[in-house]
Design a protein around this motif. Structure first.
Motif, PDB file in Angstrom:
ATOM      1  N   ALA A  38     -29.239  73.324  79.613  1.00 28.38           N
ATOM      2  CA  ALA A  38     -28.476  72.227  79.008  1.00 28.38           C
ATOM      3  C   ALA A  38     -27.049  72.342  79.502  1.00 28.38           C
ATOM      4  CB  ALA A  38     -28.529  72.320  77.487  1.00 28.38           C
ATOM      5  N   ILE A  39     -26.390  71.206  79.630  1.00 29.36           N
ATOM      6  CA  ILE A  39     -24.968  71.196  79.969  1.00 29.36           C
ATOM      7  C   ILE A  39     -24.247  72.044  78.929  1.00 29.36           C
ATOM      8  CG2 ILE A  39     -22.920  69.704  80.174  1.00 29.36           C
ATOM      9  CD1 ILE A  39     -24.946  69.289  82.432  1.00 29.36           C
ATOM     10  N   ALA A  40     -23.272  72.819  79.352  1.00 33.69           N
ATOM     11  CA  ALA A  40     -22.582  73.752  78.462  1.00 33.69           C
ATOM     12  C   ALA A  40     -22.148  73.101  77.149  1.00 33.69           C
ATOM     13  CB  ALA A  40     -21.388  74.377  79.172  1.00 33.69           C
ATOM     14  N   ALA A  41     -21.637  71.871  77.222  1.00 29.66           N
ATOM     15  CA  ALA A  41     -21.147  71.193  76.021  1.00 29.66           C
ATOM     16  C   ALA A  41     -22.275  70.862  75.038  1.00 29.66           C
ATOM     17  CB  ALA A  41     -20.406  69.912  76.404  1.00 29.66           C
ATOM     18  N   LYS A  42     -23.512  70.828  75.516  1.00 31.50           N
ATOM     19  CA  LYS A  42     -24.641  70.464  74.660  1.00 31.50           C
ATOM     20  C   LYS A  42     -25.591  71.624  74.397  1.00 31.50           C
ATOM     21  CE  LYS A  42     -24.483  65.714  76.247  1.00 31.50           C
ATOM     22  NZ  LYS A  42     -25.185  64.628  76.901  1.00 31.50           N
ATOM     23  N   ALA A  43     -25.333  72.774  75.010  1.00 26.26           N
ATOM     24  CA  ALA A  43     -26.258  73.904  74.922  1.00 26.26           C
ATOM     25  C   ALA A  43     -26.416  74.420  73.497  1.00 26.26           C
ATOM     26  CB  ALA A  43     -25.810  75.033  75.845  1.00 26.26           C
ATOM     27  N   LYS A  44     -25.319  74.505  72.754  1.00 27.16           N
ATOM     28  CA  LYS A  44     -25.411  75.038  71.388  1.00 27.16           C
ATOM     29  C   LYS A  44     -26.354  74.194  70.540  1.00 27.16           C
ATOM     30  CE  LYS A  44     -22.760  76.612  67.438  1.00 27.16           C
ATOM     31  NZ  LYS A  44     -21.420  76.870  66.890  1.00 27.16           N
ATOM     32  N   LYS A  45     -26.253  72.892  70.653  1.00 24.37           N
ATOM     33  CA  LYS A  45     -27.114  72.009  69.872  1.00 24.37           C
ATOM     34  C   LYS A  45     -28.575  72.180  70.294  1.00 24.37           C
ATOM     35  CE  LYS A  45     -27.661  67.192  68.501  1.00 24.37           C
ATOM     36  NZ  LYS A  45     -27.165  65.830  68.632  1.00 24.37           N
ATOM     37  N   ALA A  46     -28.821  72.244  71.598  1.00 25.54           N
ATOM     38  CA  ALA A  46     -30.194  72.398  72.102  1.00 25.54           C
ATOM     39  C   ALA A  46     -30.790  73.734  71.667  1.00 25.54           C
ATOM     40  CB  ALA A  46     -30.210  72.277  73.624  1.00 25.54           C
ATOM     41  N   PHE A  47     -30.008  74.810  71.767  1.00 29.68           N
ATOM     42  CA  PHE A  47     -30.520  76.123  71.404  1.00 29.68           C
ATOM     43  C   PHE A  47     -30.715  76.243  69.900  1.00 29.68           C
ATOM     44  CE2 PHE A  47     -28.673  78.395  75.405  1.00 29.68           C
ATOM     45  CZ  PHE A  47     -29.537  77.669  76.199  1.00 29.68           C
ATOM     46  N   THR A  48     -29.803  75.663  69.111  1.00 29.13           N
ATOM     47  CA  THR A  48     -29.942  75.697  67.651  1.00 29.13           C
ATOM     48  C   THR A  48     -31.250  75.035  67.239  1.00 29.13           C
ATOM     49  OG1 THR A  48     -27.547  75.713  67.319  1.00 29.13           O
ATOM     50  CG2 THR A  48     -28.893  74.973  65.464  1.00 29.13           C
ATOM     51  N   ALA A  49     -31.564  73.900  67.855  1.00 28.82           N
ATOM     52  CA  ALA A  49     -32.816  73.205  67.547  1.00 28.82           C
ATOM     53  C   ALA A  49     -34.023  74.061  67.936  1.00 28.82           C
ATOM     54  CB  ALA A  49     -32.855  71.857  68.264  1.00 28.82           C
ATOM     55  N   ALA A  50     -33.953  74.698  69.088  1.00 31.80           N
ATOM     56  CA  ALA A  50     -35.065  75.547  69.543  1.00 31.80           C
ATOM     57  C   ALA A  50     -35.235  76.757  68.619  1.00 31.80           C
ATOM     58  CB  ALA A  50     -34.831  76.008  70.976  1.00 31.80           C
ATOM     59  N   PHE A  51     -34.130  77.349  68.186  1.00 30.65           N
ATOM     60  CA  PHE A  51     -34.211  78.496  67.278  1.00 30.65           C
ATOM     61  C   PHE A  51     -34.799  78.080  65.937  1.00 30.65           C
ATOM     62  CE2 PHE A  51     -30.300  80.457  69.545  1.00 30.65           C
ATOM     63  CZ  PHE A  51     -31.106  80.911  70.575  1.00 30.65           C
ATOM     64  N   ALA A  52     -34.446  76.891  65.470  1.00 30.84           N
ATOM     65  CA  ALA A  52     -34.947  76.394  64.185  1.00 30.84           C
ATOM     66  C   ALA A  52     -36.453  76.168  64.248  1.00 30.84           C
ATOM     67  CB  ALA A  52     -34.230  75.107  63.794  1.00 30.84           C
ATOM     68  N   ALA A  53     -36.961  75.806  65.429  1.00 31.76           N
ATOM     69  CA  ALA A  53     -38.400  75.597  65.592  1.00 31.76           C
ATOM     70  C   ALA A  53     -39.155  76.912  65.427  1.00 31.76           C
ATOM     71  CB  ALA A  53     -38.692  74.966  66.946  1.00 31.76           C
ATOM     72  N   GLY A  54     -38.480  78.036  65.727  1.00 32.83           N
ATOM     73  CA  GLY A  54     -39.004  79.361  65.429  1.00 32.83           C
ATOM     74  C   GLY A  54     -40.241  79.805  66.166  1.00 32.83           C
ATOM     75  N   ALA A  55     -40.430  79.394  67.410  1.00 32.56           N
ATOM     76  CA  ALA A  55     -41.594  79.834  68.176  1.00 32.56           C
ATOM     77  C   ALA A  55     -41.545  81.342  68.379  1.00 32.56           C
ATOM     78  CB  ALA A  55     -41.644  79.125  69.523  1.00 32.56           C
ATOM     79  N   SER A  56     -42.641  82.013  68.068  1.00 30.86           N
ATOM     80  CA  SER A  56     -42.720  83.462  68.240  1.00 30.86           C
ATOM     81  C   SER A  56     -43.165  83.784  69.655  1.00 30.86           C
ATOM     82  CB  SER A  56     -43.724  84.059  67.250  1.00 30.86           C
ATOM     83  OG  SER A  56     -43.931  85.420  67.530  1.00 30.86           O
ATOM     84  N   VAL A  57     -42.572  84.827  70.232  1.00 29.60           N
ATOM     85  CA  VAL A  57     -42.998  85.265  71.554  1.00 29.60           C
ATOM     86  C   VAL A  57     -43.797  86.564  71.456  1.00 29.60           C
ATOM     87  CG1 VAL A  57     -41.237  84.055  72.863  1.00 29.60           C
ATOM     88  CG2 VAL A  57     -40.738  86.323  71.950  1.00 29.60           C
ATOM     89  N   GLY A  58     -44.147  86.971  70.240  1.00 27.72           N
ATOM     90  CA  GLY A  58     -45.014  88.126  70.023  1.00 27.72           C
ATOM     91  C   GLY A  58     -44.253  89.424  69.963  1.00 27.72           C
ATOM     92  N   GLY A  59     -45.013  90.510  69.965  1.00 25.47           N
ATOM     93  CA  GLY A  59     -44.434  91.848  69.925  1.00 25.47           C
ATOM     94  C   GLY A  59     -44.550  92.494  71.290  1.00 25.47           C
TER      95      GLY A  59
END
Length: 170
Positions: A38-59
């Protein structure tokens, strides 16, 4: 670590001299999950949304899928390509496979930095030996995994990539 990534997004947004600067994130453990650039100015919003989705990558920790996704993400990227790998270094790959993976990253990127998490002193005790002779631009050991330590280490990398320095700063 999510908060540290968001702090880096804020820093890059404030300090980037190029509006086209982009940042992507690959979370990895057993699997790897790419959060697209994501463009630097929009990265925080994109990453916050992805973190909120909470996909697990396992152990566990396997680096193979993360390197594959990094290679895909870097294809066709113009300008300087910087990879920052954050891990405790205790990966499932054997030494030969690890060397091949880091060599692939080195070919795909202009710089490959390792932030070695050492909260349990395993890196200092022995893990560093597996990484010592790999083609990394630099390795930084991080003893305490806090937002400030991680954000500072990444900021140091990005500042160095711009040709600036914080050495000697108060």
């Amino acid at each position: 670590s999510h908060q540290a990534v968001l702090a880096i997004c804020d820093w890059l947004d404030r300090t980037s001299g190029t509006p086209d600067d982009r940042i992507a994130l690959i979370r990895f453990a057993e699997r790897a999950d790419l959060i697209p650039a994501a463009i630097a100015a929009k990265a925080k919003k994109a990453f916050t949304a992805a973190f909120a989705a909470g996909a697990s990558v396992g152990g566990g920790t396997s680096l193979t899928q993360a390197v594959e996704k990094a290679g895909e993400a870097l294809q066709g990227v113009g300008g300087r390509r910087v990879v920052v790998l954050i891990t405790d270094g205790q990966v499932a790959e054997n030494p030969a496979a690890l060397a091949q993976l880091i060599a692939r990253l080195d070919e795909a990127a202009d710089s490959v930095y390792l932030l070695a998490l050492d909260h349990d002193n395993a890196w200092t005790a022995s893990t560093h030996l597996r990484w010592a002779h790999l083609p990394l631009t630099a390795t930084t050991r991080i003893g305490a995994l806090t937002e400030g330590h991680l954000a500072y280490a990444i900021a140091e990398i990005l500042i160095g990539e711009t040709g600036l320095t914080t050495k000697g700063a108060p």
